[in-house]
Design a protein around this motif. Structure first.
Motif, mmCIF file in Angstrom:
data_model
loop_
_atom_site.group_PDB
_atom_site.id
_atom_site.type_symbol
_atom_site.label_atom_id
_atom_site.label_comp_id
_atom_site.label_asym_id
_atom_site.label_seq_id
_atom_site.Cartn_x
_atom_site.Cartn_y
_atom_site.Cartn_z
ATOM 1 N N PRO A 52 0.824 -1.222 0.000
ATOM 2 C CA PRO A 52 0.000 0.000 0.000
ATOM 3 C C PRO A 52 0.853 1.265 0.000
ATOM 4 O O PRO A 52 1.941 1.304 0.584
ATOM 5 N N ASP A 53 0.345 2.280 -0.684
ATOM 6 C CA ASP A 53 0.958 3.606 -0.676
ATOM 7 C C ASP A 53 0.551 4.291 0.625
ATOM 8 O O ASP A 53 -0.559 4.798 0.757
ATOM 9 N N GLN A 54 1.474 4.319 1.585
ATOM 10 C CA GLN A 54 1.159 4.846 2.913
ATOM 11 C C GLN A 54 1.043 6.369 2.935
ATOM 12 O O GLN A 54 0.553 6.939 3.907
ATOM 13 N N TYR A 55 1.467 7.033 1.890
ATOM 14 C CA TYR A 55 1.472 8.492 1.887
ATOM 15 C C TYR A 55 0.124 9.095 1.482
ATOM 16 O O TYR A 55 -0.038 10.315 1.508
ATOM 17 N N ARG A 64 -1.475 0.793 -4.569
ATOM 18 C CA ARG A 64 -0.311 -0.010 -4.203
ATOM 19 C C ARG A 64 0.802 0.308 -5.185
ATOM 20 O O ARG A 64 0.548 0.604 -6.355
ATOM 21 N N ARG A 65 2.047 0.205 -4.709
ATOM 22 C CA ARG A 65 3.136 0.554 -5.613
ATOM 23 C C ARG A 65 4.471 -0.014 -5.138
ATOM 24 O O ARG A 65 4.641 -0.382 -3.986
ATOM 25 N N ARG A 66 5.413 -0.071 -6.066
ATOM 26 C CA ARG A 66 6.831 -0.309 -5.808
ATOM 27 C C ARG A 66 7.627 0.640 -6.688
ATOM 28 O O ARG A 66 7.101 1.183 -7.668
ATOM 29 N N HIS A 67 8.915 0.787 -6.366
ATOM 30 C CA HIS A 67 9.703 1.867 -6.971
ATOM 31 C C HIS A 67 11.158 1.427 -7.098
ATOM 32 O O HIS A 67 11.671 0.656 -6.288
ATOM 33 N N ALA A 68 11.825 1.918 -8.139
ATOM 34 C CA ALA A 68 13.263 1.690 -8.307
ATOM 35 C C ALA A 68 13.820 2.790 -9.195
ATOM 36 O O ALA A 68 13.088 3.424 -9.962
ATOM 37 N N VAL A 69 15.142 3.023 -9.089
ATOM 38 C CA VAL A 69 15.813 4.084 -9.846
ATOM 39 C C VAL A 69 16.986 3.473 -10.601
ATOM 40 O O VAL A 69 17.717 2.629 -10.066
ATOM 41 N N PHE A 70 17.177 3.938 -11.842
ATOM 42 C CA PHE A 70 18.190 3.373 -12.715
ATOM 43 C C PHE A 70 18.986 4.473 -13.402
ATOM 44 O O PHE A 70 18.501 5.588 -13.603
#
Length: 248
Positions: A52-55, A64-70
Motif C-alpha cells: 500500500p501507498d502509505q502516503y 499499491r506501488r513499488r519503486h526503483a531508480v536506474f
C-alpha cells in the motif's frame, strides 16, 4: 513496420503534440524487435505483490506501488542491463505535486525478479529510444529513470484515483506509461492539457501494453477515477510508469 520507423513516428508525434498514444498491437511489434516479451507473465505477476501507498493517508489502501531508480547510458543499442541505483526516496516539489510534494517518499523497492525480466528491460529501452530522438542532448547523454509499479484498486463505495493530485507534471523530462492490466474497470481516461489549461487530447489505456508517451516539460496530464464494472468482483488498474531525466 521496421523498428526505427515505428519509433521515429512516435517521437515525431511527441515532438509535434507534446504527447503520443499507441495501441498495444503496434507497440508489441516494436518491443518484439527491441528485445522481446517472452517473460511478460513473470513481470506482470509482480503486480500481485505491491504494498500500500502509505502516503495517501486514509485512501492509501486503494493504491499499491513499488519503486526503483536506474542509470541508463546513452548507447541506444546497448544490450547491457540497466544499472540499478541504490534504493532512494521519490521526491517531487509542491509545484509539481501540490498534494504530496515536498516529501521524501520511500516506497517498497521493486523486486529483483521484476527488474531482471526481459520485458521490463525492453520497455525501459523502448522509452529511451523514443525520447532520445527528440533532441541532441537526449541522444548523447545518459538518463536517470525512475520506475513506478502502480495498482489502483476500485471499490463499490470508493473510486480509485490514478492521479489524486489532479492535472500535473511529474517534474521530469519525459514520461512513459504502460498498461499492464485492467480488471473489471470502468473509466480511467487520460487527458493532456497545455499549461494554460487547454485540453490537447484524451485517450483511455484499455488494451494490454497500450502506452502513453509525454513531454513533461510541455504538457500536463491526469487520469480520471476508475470504478468497478461489476461491484461484486475485484477491480484494479495496473500500470508501469517510467520517468526519464536527461543526465550529462
Amino acid at each position: 513496420m521496421p523498428d526505427c520507423e515505428s519509433v521515429d513516428a512516435l517521437a515525431a508525434q511527441v515532438r509535434r503534440d507534446g504527447f503520443a498514444f499507441a495501441e498495444g498491437a503496434a507497440v508489441d511489434a516494436i518491443l518484439g524487435a527491441a528485445g522481446g516479451l517472452d517473460d511478460w507473465d513473470v513481470f506482470a505477476e509482480s503486480w500481485d505483490h505491491l504494498d500500500p501507498d502509505q502516503y495517501l493517508a486514509a485512501t492509501g489502501r486503494y493504491r499499491r506501488r513499488r519503486h526503483a531508480v536506474f542509470d541508463l547510458g546513452a548507447a541506444l543499442d546497448s544490450s547491457a542491463a540497466p544499472h540499478r541505483l541504490p534504493d532512494q526516496p521519490h521526491f517531487q516539489t509542491l509545484a509539481h505535486n501540490p498534494l504530496q510534494g515536498g516529501l521524501a517518499r520511500w516506497f517498497t523497492p521493486m523486486t529483483d525478479t521484476a527488474v531482471g525480466t526481459r520485458a521490463f528491460q525492453t520497455l525501459m529501452g523502448f522509452g529511451r529510444k523514443v525520447f532520445a530522438r527528440l533532441d541532441s542532448a537526449a541522444a548523447t547523454g545518459s538518463w536517470r529513470v525512475e520506475a513506478h509499479q502502480f495498482r489502483i484498486e476500485a471499490k463499490p463505495d470508493h473510486a480509485g484515483e490514478p492521479t489524486p493530485e489532479g492535472m500535473h507534471r511529474d517534474g521530469v523530462d519525459y514520461v512513459l506509461v504502460v498498461l499492464v492490466e485492467r480488471r473489471n474497470i470502468e473509466c480511467g481516461t487520460t487527458s493532456i492539457h497545455a499549461p494554460d489549461g487547454t485540453e490537447l487530447g484524451s485517450f483511455t489505456l484499455t488494451r494490454l501494453r497500450d502506452v502513453a508517451l509525454v513531454d513533461d516539460q510541455r504538457v500536463l496530464h491526469g487520469v480520471t477515477a476508475v470504478t468497478p464494472r461489476d461491484p461484486s468482483k475485484l477491480a484494479h488498474r495496473d500500470v508501469l510508469v517510467l520517468t526519464y531525466c536527461r543526465g550529462t
